[in-house]
Write a protein that holds these residues in place. Structure first.
Motif: not given
Ligand code: NAP
Length: 305
Positions: A9, A13-14, A31, A77-80, A104-105, A129, A184, A264
């Protein structure tokens, strides 16, 4: 030569992680989804990180999921909602005792990934971050913060935390990572959906104090039932503090909806409502906010899961 970091990802963030690791001389590979994304990336000649208005391009090597090289360490580092299927594409390449770092969040995607790979070590992360994309393969480092990492099964920190130190990625090993992720999630459930429903900045919730307080009371009850009493402590006062401290900001969910991006929700409010149902808890306000949010997303042509 230290172990290569494969980064799955190349989004906000990635890129933030890939560029800082590469800058420190740590071996990194990106990747990308497919040949078309790889060609687009190669044409850009690298990842660009913009920090305090200064930009720098890092020629990190890119590859597609079907490259044959084995993967020992994978930063997801993808979305959930993409994590499980994106990792599934790499099954054949992951060595049995691979380390995965899940950025993931929310909650739910981490367990789904871990269940696919019973022999791998899945490390959960929670980060404050902030970064956003201002173009393809370009990321702006918008907010300095901290990343907590932890492994619910094994309290011993991995040796590769040294790479994060070398890369200047502020971090700490946490034996209470689930508490952090739940806390969180609860803060997110109390603030983000209401900012979407009322179309306001975080500070706009000061006009909806009763509703915020009611949601916090229900979330506190939920956290206690879910065995997370530490995550429940003083939740309402922290939510009020966050609303005040970030009054001028638009929440991430608000920004997703306004930019026509999928949210998400299933890993945040959706996860909270499912946990409540599992414990047969009656939390009417939380359920009502979820129903209103789902309706709002559908009305805007967005996925509601
Ligand atoms: P993002 O910018 O949307 O990046 C996600 C990336 O994943 C995209 O580049 C996407 O590729 C890629 N991707 C999805 N499926 C893939 C696949 N099968 N193979 C390869 N790549 C794939 O997301 P983000 O903002 O970095 O967020 C990642 C996670 O971190 C989220 O859970 C978010 O909530 C959390 N988080 C983000 C921040 C932040 O400031 N951004 C802060 C804290 C936590 P394409 O480019 O091809 O679409």
């Amino acid at each position: 030569m230290s172990t290569t970091w494969h980064i799955l990802g190349a989004g906000s963030l990635g890129t933030l992680w890939a560029t800082r690791l590469a800058r420190a001389g740590v071996p990194v590979r990106l990747i990308l989804r497919d040949e078309a994304r790889l060609a687009s990336y190669q044409a850009a000649k690298g990842l660009t990180l913009v920090e305090q208005g200064v930009e720098h391009t890092y020629p990190v090597i890119g590859e597609t999921p079907d490259c044959p090289e084995p993967i020992h360490r994978l930063l997801v580092a993808c979305k959930a909602y993409d994590a499980q299927s994106a990792v599934a594409q790499l099954h054949a390449r992951l060595v049995p005792d691979a380390d995965l770092i899940l950025l993931q969040n929310g909650l739910g995607s981490q367990d789904a990934v871990a269940a696919q790979l019973p022999q791998a070590r899945c490390i959960f992360a929670s980060s404050t971050e902030g970064a956003f994309r201002d173009g393809d393969w370009r990321v702006v480092f918008a907010g300095h913060g901290y990343t907590w990492l932890g492994d619910v099964g094994h309290p011993t920190p991995p040796l590769w935390l040294d790479d994060l130190h070398a890369a200047g990625i502020p971090h700490a090993w946490s034996t209470e990572i689930l508490t952090r992720l739940w806390r969180k999630l609860a803060l997110n459930c109390a603030i983000n959906p209401l900012t979407v429903l009322y179309q306001c900045r975080n500070g706009g919730l000061q006009d909806h104090q009763c509703e915020v307080a009611t949601l916090c009371a229900e979330l506190t009850e939920l956290l206690e039932w879910c065995g997370q009493p530490a995550a429940a402590e003083q939740l309402h006062s922290e939510v009020e503090r966050v609303i005040q401290a970030t009054a001028a900001n638009y929440s991430s969910m608000y920004q997703d909806v306004n930019n026509g991006r999928r949210t998400e929700i299933s890993y945040l409010l959706g996860y909270a409502c499912e946990a409540a149902a599992r414990h047969q808890l009656t939390l009417p306000h939380l359920l009502q906010v979820q129903a209103r949010l789902v309706e709002h997303l559908r009305a805007h042509g967005l996925a509601s899961d």
